[in-house]
Design an enzyme around this catalytic site. Structure first.
Site, PDB file in Angstrom:
ATOM      1  NE  ARG A 312      10.980  -4.190  23.935  1.00  0.00           N
ATOM      2  CZ  ARG A 312      10.874  -2.944  23.454  1.00  0.00           C
ATOM      3  NH1 ARG A 312       9.805  -2.227  23.735  1.00  0.00           N
ATOM      4  NH2 ARG A 312      11.806  -2.433  22.689  1.00  0.00           N
ATOM      5  CD  GLU A 714       7.545  -6.086  19.520  1.00  0.00           C
ATOM      6  OE1 GLU A 714       8.263  -5.086  19.338  1.00  0.00           O
ATOM      7  OE2 GLU A 714       7.858  -7.025  20.251  1.00  0.00           O
TER       8      GLU A 714
HETATM    9  N1  MTE Z   1       2.643  -9.572  11.534  1.00  0.00           N
HETATM   10  C1  MTE Z   1       2.612 -10.698  10.798  1.00  0.00           C
HETATM   11  N2  MTE Z   1       1.648 -10.838   9.877  1.00  0.00           N
HETATM   12  N3  MTE Z   1       3.529 -11.691  10.984  1.00  0.00           N
HETATM   13  C2  MTE Z   1       4.511 -11.593  11.936  1.00  0.00           C
HETATM   14  O1  MTE Z   1       5.326 -12.501  12.087  1.00  0.00           O
HETATM   15  N4  MTE Z   1       5.497 -10.223  13.732  1.00  0.00           N
HETATM   16  C3  MTE Z   1       5.243  -9.187  14.720  1.00  0.00           C
HETATM   17  C4  MTE Z   1       4.713  -7.930  14.041  1.00  0.00           C
HETATM   18  N5  MTE Z   1       3.624  -8.245  13.168  1.00  0.00           N
HETATM   19  C5  MTE Z   1       4.558 -10.413  12.737  1.00  0.00           C
HETATM   20  C6  MTE Z   1       3.600  -9.401  12.475  1.00  0.00           C
HETATM   21  C7  MTE Z   1       6.416  -8.829  15.492  1.00  0.00           C
HETATM   22  S1  MTE Z   1       6.809  -9.767  16.830  1.00  0.00           S
HETATM   23  C8  MTE Z   1       7.177  -7.747  15.187  1.00  0.00           C
HETATM   24  S2  MTE Z   1       8.487  -7.298  16.134  1.00  0.00           S
HETATM   25  C9  MTE Z   1       6.894  -6.906  14.014  1.00  0.00           C
HETATM   26  O2  MTE Z   1       5.769  -7.366  13.274  1.00  0.00           O
HETATM   27  C10 MTE Z   1       8.118  -6.899  13.130  1.00  0.00           C
HETATM   28  O3  MTE Z   1       7.927  -6.244  11.955  1.00  0.00           O
HETATM   29  P1  MTE Z   1       8.048  -4.648  11.792  1.00  0.00           P
HETATM   30  O4  MTE Z   1       9.111  -4.199  12.717  1.00  0.00           O
HETATM   31  O5  MTE Z   1       8.401  -4.498  10.377  1.00  0.00           O
HETATM   32  O6  MTE Z   1       6.714  -4.108  12.159  1.00  0.00           O
HETATM   33  N1  LUZ Z   2      14.536  -7.766  20.434  1.00  0.00           N
HETATM   34  C1  LUZ Z   2      15.629  -7.289  21.016  1.00  0.00           C
HETATM   35  C2  LUZ Z   2      13.345  -7.219  20.627  1.00  0.00           C
HETATM   36  O1  LUZ Z   2      16.686  -7.858  20.846  1.00  0.00           O
HETATM   37  N2  LUZ Z   2      15.539  -6.166  21.768  1.00  0.00           N
HETATM   38  C3  LUZ Z   2      14.370  -5.541  22.008  1.00  0.00           C
HETATM   39  O2  LUZ Z   2      14.329  -4.532  22.698  1.00  0.00           O
HETATM   40  C4  LUZ Z   2      13.214  -6.084  21.427  1.00  0.00           C
HETATM   41  N3  LUZ Z   2      12.017  -5.552  21.653  1.00  0.00           N
HETATM   42  C5  LUZ Z   2      10.942  -6.114  21.123  1.00  0.00           C
HETATM   43  C6  LUZ Z   2      11.086  -7.241  20.335  1.00  0.00           C
HETATM   44  N4  LUZ Z   2      12.269  -7.772  20.087  1.00  0.00           N
HETATM   45 MO1  MOS Z   3       9.082  -9.151  17.504  1.00  0.00          MO
HETATM   46  S1  MOS Z   3       8.898 -10.152  19.300  1.00  0.00           S
HETATM   47  O1  MOS Z   3      10.229  -8.077  18.098  1.00  0.00           O
HETATM   48  O2  MOS Z   3       9.988 -10.269  16.633  1.00  0.00           O
END
Ligand code: MTE
Ligand code: LUZ
Ligand code: MOS
Length: 760
Positions: A312, A714
């Site tokens: 990434r 993210e």
């Molecule tokens: N928001 C909250 N409140 N708590 C979390 O742990 N994780 C983040 C984001 N927002 C997180 C969060 C991360 S790292 C990711 S990848 C996404 O939420 C995952 O959830 P989604 O794919 O359903 O958005």
């Molecule tokens: N996890 C993963 C990730 O395994 N592949 C991804 O591309 C990725 N990108 C964002 C967060 N987690």
């Molecule tokens: Mo988020 S770093 O993809 O859990």
């Protein structure tokens, strides 16, 4: 029938986490024993004193593992327990806090006390903590990876301005409120059930199966919700779940393992620190013609997700800019620090910081303001990314222009300049950062998900998917998708806890794709059930199915209400012996990538946005306060605007914390220096800018995701970088002609050093 949103349950303090699960009388509490130094080799483990403490005490070591002592997926370098057999290569450990024994006892305090009595005999080995040193020593986890486009050498030769430099970015602790943990029960027939604080139940299931030597169907893993994950529980929850399962298997009793905060801080992974070199070339007009970077990823002691994270980074090397000639290489440097892992942004923020630093350095050398370079080089429709993917539905310019307008940026700049002229000991600064973030797992196979939907015969609906609720309100979004698809009110929908029994072979809730993938799978299941319901309605009403729809809980005929309500229809369908349940599946279409050529379209789409941050700097003390953040975000058609706004605000806070505040410091011996929440500083309400204006672009439905939405989790974290450049801008006002400083986080200490010309 009343579905209460997760957020409201949180607010009322009604949500239950692993440590809230009921404890039975026979429950054993588990406490892990971690290695005392960054690198060494075990010669023996002496559990006698611990065992003598109380009859309930058990000490489990690698010798007790019935299956394979290995959790590593990409590289087999992750033993569940460091081996106590000096003849085995697995007796060498790689970081301070690596688990070598698990202590069980009837109470947590007893287990903790016993853990303190386990004696470890070992041989100390010299640790490496610096990624560049690791690379020199050949300590790479996998070979380097390069992506390239055009002819950088020729472009540098022809460039008017060429600048090179070095960039450091620090790690970041997740600080999820709920520490890592698991609760395991032995079941009949040698099976095991585990409630795990994981973003990846299927991954935990596989890890436990490996370690216990069981088939996956004998391992049931459930995640009700997490008190935050942020990537920290994407891969690394498996260790704790497997330890709890091992404890349950060996003791024959339920075992609960919930890490203390201190253990969690020292034993688990964090965001990867990076050290990078860049070279950037500009023509006389300030157009970027060439860019090169070498990223030394500090991968820590274990491979974990490092290759995916590096991937990434490479995909986001050019930030939001069009760069025709580029070559970027990443190195996964093995060091004796905890295994760095997924953290919101997943390697992309590190890449964004490097390209933005390169632009800053180029601006200093050429005299062209960084903001002009940024604006002039933004991606446009019809460009292509350096890995060959066409730039489509590009909103980079739209976001930037709208931001300039909304933030009244010209006026703001003029006011800041006037203020800075009039004040010697206080300076204002500001910066804009654009974001372009690719959505999809970069590993093709991971882009799939499933759902299981039951319509109960009273008309209520249960939806299970592979998505894990961790505060991001994915359950709310999935409920909305199900309600919209079935044509009923959201109050009829309940989103169930995530379990390997209901939806199998899933991938982690990560890469911001939780609602994209699982929402689509839920939609597919709902559509299937709805088609059956409409079939029953057509028979009942004696009209062709094509004329019928379901809206607001009523069967509609050519847009007008019929006599059939949702309840009537569901009941009739039940009476007619038609299935009211369905499984749905979704695999993100049109993803292609050729790893050898490093060419293809690895992402379903990109998320665009831009953020402006302004700050005030106290020149005498190096302290600063954040004044305002303005964000323009391209979120497609939001499924739930309150949720998306919350995600942007939270990600901004985490991004600002990473960029400015959170100092993940290790000493040269690999010991984490801030290992409590009183010494590791995270952003709080007082740190955040009192003025935050977040605007979502309107009227831009995204055809690539569920209900025309866009992933939100993210990308907005990267907005935090605007805080870094804003503080540096204020520093420049106080120290004109300074060399720039590319060493994140930009803490007040570093600011003071910079003002005193002690840095870089
Ligand atoms: N928001 C909250 N409140 N708590 C979390 O742990 N994780 C983040 C984001 N927002 C997180 C969060 C991360 S790292 C990711 S990848 C996404 O939420 C995952 O959830 P989604 O794919 O359903 O958005
Ligand atoms: N996890 C993963 C990730 O395994 N592949 C991804 O591309 C990725 N990108 C964002 C967060 N987690
Ligand atoms: Mo988020 S770093 O993809 O859990």
């Amino acid at each position: 029938m009343n579905s209460i949103p997760e957020a409201l349950l949180n607010l009322r303090g009604e949500t239950k986490y692993i440590d809230d699960l009921p404890e039975t009388k026979d429950l054993l509490h588990a406490v892990p024993c971690g290695t005392p130094l960054a690198r060494g080799r075990i010669t023996s483990i002496d559990a006698a004193a611990a065992l003598a403490l109380h009859p309930s005490v058990r000490v489990i070591t690698a010798r007790d593992i019935p299956g394979t002592n290995q959790l590593g997926q990409a590289v087999p370098d992750e033993p569940l327990l460091v081996a106590d057999d000096p003849a085995s290569p697995a007796a060498e450990w790689g970081f301070r806090g690596q688990v070598y024994a698990l202590v069980l006892a009837g109470s947590k305090s007893l287990a903790r006390k016993a853990a303190g009595l386990v004696k470890l005999a070992y041989e100390e080995l010299e640790p490496v903590t610096d990624p560049r040193v690791a690379k020199e020593k050949g300590l790479l986890i996998l070979g380097p990876r390069t992506q390239a486009m055009g002819d950088p050498a020729a472009a540098f030769a022809a460039a008017k301005w060429v600048v090179q430099g070095r960039v450091e970015s620090g790690g970041q602790e997740h600080v999820y409120l709920e520490t890592q943990g698991a609760y395991a029960w032995p079941l009949e027939g040698g099976a095991v059930k585990v409630v795990s604080g994981t973003q990846h139940p299927s991954g935990v299931q596989e890890g436990i199966a490996t370690v216990l030597g069981l088939s996956m169907h004998k391992v049931e893993v459930e995640a009700q919700r997490l008190g935050g994950g942020f990537g920290g529980k994407e891969d690394q929850a498996a260790l704790w779940a497997a330890l709890a399962a091992l404890g349950a298997r060996i003791s024959g009793k339920p075992v609960k393992l919930v890490l203390s905060r201190k253990d969690d801080l020292t034993m688990t992974g964090k965001r990867h620190p990076y050290s990078s070199d860049f070279r950037i070339g500009l023509d006389a007009k300030g157009m970027i013609t060439a860019f090169e970077a070498d990223y030394y990823q500090n991968s820590g002691a274990i491979c974990d997700l490092s290759p995916a994270i590096l991937s990434r980074t490479l995909f986001h090397a050019a930030g939001s800019y069009r760069i025709p000639n580029l070559r970027v290489t990443g190195y996964m440097c093995r060091t004796n620090l905890p295994p760095f892992t997924a953290f919101r942004g997943f390697g992309a923020p590190q890449a964004f910081f490097v390209i933005e630093a390169a632009i800053d350095a180029a601006a200093r050398k050429s005299g062209i303001p960084a903001e002009e370079i940024r604006r002039a080089n933004l991606l446009k429709e019809g460009d292509s990314f350096h890995f060959g993917m066409p730039v489509e539905a590009c909103q980079a310019g739209t976001c930037w222009e709208r931001l300039i307008e909304k933030a009244a940026w010209k006026e703001t700049r003029a006011e800041m300049a006037a203020f800075n002229k009039a004040h010697r000991l206080e300076k204002k600064g500001g910066a804009i950062v654009p974001v372009c973030f690719g959505v999809s797992f970069t590993k093709l196979m991971m882009n799939q998900g499933g759902a299981l939907v039951h319509v109960y015969h009273d008309g209520s609906v249960g939806v299970s998917t592979g998505a894990v609720e961790m505060g991001q309100q994915v359950s709310r979004k999935i409920a909305r998708v199900a309600a919209a698809t079935l044509g009923i009110d959201i109050d009829r929908i309940k989103v169930e806890r995530t379990s390997t029994l209901t939806v199998a072979n899933t991938f982690p809730t990560a890469a911001s794709t939780g609602s994209d993938i699982n929402g689509m799978a839920a939609q597919a299941a709902c559509q299937e059930i709805k088609a059956r319901l409409i079939g029953v309605a057509a028979t009942a009403l004696g009209v062709p199915a094509q004329e019928l729809s379901i809206e607001a809980g009523r069967v509609m005929r050519s847009g007008s209400p019929s006599t059939l309500s949702w309840e009537d229809l569901v009941h009739r369908t039940y009476e007619s012996r038609v299935d009211l349940s369905a499984h749905g599946f979704y695999a993100t279409p049109n993803l292609v990538y050729d790893m050898k050529a490093e060419r293809g379209s690895p992402f379903a789409y990109h998320v665009y946005g831009a953020a402006a941050v302004t700050v005030s700097l106290d020149v005498l003390r190096g302290r600063y306060t954040l004044d305002r953040a303005v964000i323009i975000h391209d979120g497609g058609e939001s499924i739930d605007l309150a949720v998306d706004r919350g995600q942007v605000e939270g990600a901004l806070a985490q991004g600002l914390g990473w960029a400015l505040l959170e100092d993940l410091a290790f000493d040269p011996k690999g010991r984490l220096l801030a290992d409590t929440l009183s010494t590791y500083k995270v952003p709080d309400l007082h740190f955040m800018p009192p003025r935050m204006d977040i605007e979502f672009l309107q009227g831009l439905p995204n055809p690539k995701a569920v209900l025309h939405s866009k992933a939100i989790g993210e990308p907005p974290l990267v907005y935090g970088l605007a805080g870094y450049w804003a503080v540096l801008d204020a520093l420049d006002a106080a120290r004109p002609g300074g060399p720039g400083l590319y060493d994140l986080p930009l803490t007040p200490e570093k600011c003071l050093d910079y003002l005193e010309e002690k840095r870089p």
